[in-house]
Scaffold this active site. Structure first.
Site, PDB file in Angstrom:
ATOM      1  CB  SER A  13      -0.922   0.007   1.223  1.00  0.00           C
ATOM      2  OG  SER A  13      -0.154   0.060   2.399  1.00  0.00           O
ATOM      3  CB  SER A 139      15.943  -8.044   8.162  1.00  0.00           C
ATOM      4  OG  SER A 139      16.424  -7.910   9.463  1.00  0.00           O
ATOM      5  CE1 TYR A 154      10.347  -3.009  12.777  1.00  0.00           C
ATOM      6  CE2 TYR A 154      12.581  -2.328  13.292  1.00  0.00           C
ATOM      7  CZ  TYR A 154      11.592  -2.580  12.361  1.00  0.00           C
ATOM      8  OH  TYR A 154      11.848  -2.423  11.022  1.00  0.00           O
ATOM      9  CB  ALA A 156      12.799  -9.233  19.942  1.00  0.00           C
ATOM     10  CB  SER A 157       9.861  -8.893  15.446  1.00  0.00           C
ATOM     11  OG  SER A 157      10.136  -7.601  14.931  1.00  0.00           O
ATOM     12  CE  LYS A 158      11.472  -5.718  10.534  1.00  0.00           C
ATOM     13  NZ  LYS A 158      10.836  -6.104   9.257  1.00  0.00           N
ATOM     14  CB  THR A 189       8.226   4.542   4.256  1.00  0.00           C
ATOM     15  OG1 THR A 189       8.504   4.101   5.598  1.00  0.00           O
ATOM     16  CG2 THR A 189       9.300   4.027   3.328  1.00  0.00           C
TER      17      THR A 189
HETATM   18  N1  LIG Z   1      11.117   2.793   6.940  1.00  0.00           N
HETATM   19  C1  LIG Z   1      12.196   2.394   7.567  1.00  0.00           C
HETATM   20  O1  LIG Z   1      12.988   3.210   8.065  1.00  0.00           O
HETATM   21  C2  LIG Z   1      12.513   0.913   7.652  1.00  0.00           C
HETATM   22  C3  LIG Z   1      13.807   0.555   8.066  1.00  0.00           C
HETATM   23  C4  LIG Z   1      14.117  -0.793   8.175  1.00  0.00           C
HETATM   24  C5  LIG Z   1      13.187  -1.764   7.859  1.00  0.00           C
HETATM   25  N2  LIG Z   1      11.930  -1.390   7.465  1.00  0.00           N
HETATM   26  C6  LIG Z   1      10.966  -2.474   7.168  1.00  0.00           C
HETATM   27  O2  LIG Z   1      10.461  -2.296   5.873  1.00  0.00           O
HETATM   28  C7  LIG Z   1       9.156  -2.883   5.761  1.00  0.00           C
HETATM   29  C8  LIG Z   1       8.219  -1.896   5.087  1.00  0.00           C
HETATM   30  O3  LIG Z   1       8.111  -0.723   5.863  1.00  0.00           O
HETATM   31  P1  LIG Z   1       7.886   0.734   5.235  1.00  0.00           P
HETATM   32  O4  LIG Z   1       9.017   1.556   5.693  1.00  0.00           O
HETATM   33  O5  LIG Z   1       7.588   0.667   3.791  1.00  0.00           O
HETATM   34  O6  LIG Z   1       6.603   1.171   6.092  1.00  0.00           O
HETATM   35  P2  LIG Z   1       5.112   1.603   5.685  1.00  0.00           P
HETATM   36  O7  LIG Z   1       5.153   2.689   4.697  1.00  0.00           O
HETATM   37  O8  LIG Z   1       4.444   1.818   6.998  1.00  0.00           O
HETATM   38  O9  LIG Z   1       4.516   0.290   4.971  1.00  0.00           O
HETATM   39  C9  LIG Z   1       4.252  -0.882   5.695  1.00  0.00           C
HETATM   40  C10 LIG Z   1       3.408  -1.846   4.890  1.00  0.00           C
HETATM   41  O10 LIG Z   1       3.194  -3.006   5.698  1.00  0.00           O
HETATM   42  C11 LIG Z   1       1.791  -3.245   5.839  1.00  0.00           C
HETATM   43  N3  LIG Z   1       1.457  -3.701   7.197  1.00  0.00           N
HETATM   44  C12 LIG Z   1       1.818  -3.136   8.367  1.00  0.00           C
HETATM   45  N4  LIG Z   1       1.294  -3.809   9.399  1.00  0.00           N
HETATM   46  C13 LIG Z   1       0.589  -4.826   8.873  1.00  0.00           C
HETATM   47  C14 LIG Z   1      -0.182  -5.874   9.424  1.00  0.00           C
HETATM   48  N5  LIG Z   1      -0.362  -6.011  10.748  1.00  0.00           N
HETATM   49  N6  LIG Z   1      -0.765  -6.736   8.576  1.00  0.00           N
HETATM   50  C15 LIG Z   1      -0.618  -6.606   7.249  1.00  0.00           C
HETATM   51  N7  LIG Z   1       0.092  -5.627   6.663  1.00  0.00           N
HETATM   52  C16 LIG Z   1       0.694  -4.762   7.461  1.00  0.00           C
HETATM   53  C17 LIG Z   1       1.134  -1.889   5.629  1.00  0.00           C
HETATM   54  O11 LIG Z   1      -0.208  -2.092   5.212  1.00  0.00           O
HETATM   55  P3  LIG Z   1      -1.411  -1.102   5.626  1.00  0.00           P
HETATM   56  O12 LIG Z   1      -1.289   0.087   4.727  1.00  0.00           O
HETATM   57  O13 LIG Z   1      -2.638  -1.905   5.403  1.00  0.00           O
HETATM   58  O14 LIG Z   1      -1.183  -0.756   7.078  1.00  0.00           O
HETATM   59  C18 LIG Z   1       2.031  -1.282   4.546  1.00  0.00           C
HETATM   60  O15 LIG Z   1       1.652  -1.726   3.281  1.00  0.00           O
HETATM   61  C19 LIG Z   1       8.759  -3.266   7.209  1.00  0.00           C
HETATM   62  O16 LIG Z   1       8.948  -4.657   7.385  1.00  0.00           O
HETATM   63  C20 LIG Z   1       9.738  -2.480   8.065  1.00  0.00           C
HETATM   64  O17 LIG Z   1       9.985  -3.125   9.301  1.00  0.00           O
HETATM   65  C21 LIG Z   1      11.574  -0.077   7.358  1.00  0.00           C
END
Ligand SMILES: NC(=O)c1ccc[n+]([C@@H]2O[C@H](COP(=O)([O-])OP(=O)(O)OC[C@H]3O[C@@H](n4cnc5c(N)ncnc54)[C@H](OP(=O)(O)O)[C@@H]3O)[C@@H](O)[C@H]2O)c1
Length: 287
Positions: A13, A139, A154, A156-158, A189
């Site tokens: 999304s 991750s 967070y 711990a999960s990663k 994001t």
């Molecule tokens: N942004 C950072 O700085 C960063 C750094 C390291 C790792 N990450 C990892 O990158 C991945 C993507 O994050 P992002 O930065 O793109 O964040 P984001 O913009 O918040 O996007 C997260 C996505 O995951 C979906 N999601 C969240 N909780 C969910 C749930 N309980 N069930 C189903 N879908 C769920 C959301 O869907 P909805 O729209 O329906 O909520 C959204 O599509 C995550 O695994 C995050 O841990 C992010």
């Protein structure tokens, strides 16, 4: 049935999932951009239709066994193959351990860890039978280092995801299936807006309020160095196009700096460096 490679991305999304779905489709992958709520797929579907790229949206709630099963069955029926799964959906959970409930921590693991397990289990039979496939687990640098205070669950999960991935690689290598870790740093994001905070946290009487305030002030230079999610998508595209990918890849400006520090410093030195990054507002990237 398609001759193109078939890719599935969870959590499309916005953010990393959105950019990854677009880039994979732009590069010829027959891409299923999945979301738990199809209303949030309109933008990506509209852009993809205008660009005439092979992207389809499909409802897949990674929290729900039957939703995952149904979506994967539909994709296999339509294509008879799955080449790439990007386990991306995830969120952050903020709060002191004292103020977090076990339920909040369980929910964090449910999405960031068990949802990856669920989606991975669902694609393995198809990939195993076809003798190929790449599973990309998103991750974090936080999957290698407990870098962010008040983020115990967070991290711990990663960390769990990293151990899971390393072990599963050994299990599936003989079937031609690759499983890769991507470790993004700070990415611009909606992740920060979507972070859940401990329901029990109250700034007026929390013993942690002062430290948390200092930490938020310290986050300004860290956020100032965030990278665009397209950079993560590009790393994922390179990985899925590689015939012999590595186990893990960093993504984003600060990720490389942080992981290099981790390899150079002792545990105590790393802890000190991390505290300075947040509480002395030095940031991860220092001049
Ligand atoms: N942004 C950072 O700085 C960063 C750094 C390291 C790792 N990450 C990892 O990158 C991945 C993507 O994050 P992002 O930065 O793109 O964040 P984001 O913009 O918040 O996007 C997260 C996505 O995951 C979906 N999601 C969240 N909780 C969910 C749930 N309980 N069930 C189903 N879908 C769920 C959301 O869907 P909805 O729209 O329906 O909520 C959204 O599509 C995550 O695994 C995050 O841990 C992010």
């Amino acid at each position: 049935m398609t001759e193109e490679k078939v890719a599935i991305v969870t959590g499309s999304s916005g953010g990393i999932g959105f950019e990854t779905s677009m880039l994979l489709a732009d590069n010829g992958f027959h891409t299923y951009a999945t979301t738990r709520n199809l209303n949030k797929s309109e933008e990506i579907q509209e852009i993809a239709s205008k660009k005439k790229i092979p992207l389809k949206t499909i409802q897949l709630d990674v929290n729900d066994d039957s939703s995952v099963k149904e979506a994967i069955e539909t994709i296999v029926k339509e294509n008879n193959r799955i080449d790439v799964l990007v386990n991306n959906a995830g969120y952050g959970l903020f709060g002191s351990l004292e103020e977090l409930s076990i339920e909040e921590i369980r929910e964090q693991f449910e999405t960031n860890f068990f949802d990856v397990v669920r989606a991975t289990k669902a694609v393995i039979p198809t990939m195993r039978k076809q003798g190929s496939g790449t599973i990309v687990n998103i991750s974090s640098t936080g999957g290698r280092i407990g870098l962010v205070p008040f983020n115990t669950s967070y991290h711990a999960s990663k960390f769990a995801l990293e151990g899971f991935t390393e072990s599963l690689r050994q299990e599936l290598v003989e079937f031609g299936i690759n499983i890769i870790l991507i470790e993004p740093g700070t990415i611009g994001t909606n992740f920060m807006n979507n972070i859940r905070t401990a329901k029990n946290y109250n700034t007026d009487n929390s013993p942690y309020a002062k430290t948390i305030k200092r930490m938020f002030e310290g986050s300004v230079p860290i956020m100032a160095n965030s990278s665009h999610p397209r950079e993560v998508a590009q790393v994922i595209l390179n990985v899925v196009n590689s015939s012999s990918p590595n186990v893990r890849y960093s993504a984003g400006k600060d990720a490389e700096v942080v992981l290099k520090k981790r390899s150079e410093l002792s545990d105590r030195e790393m802890e000190e460096w991390t505290r300075e990054s947040w509480f002395d507002k030095k940031g991860f990237i220092r001049q």
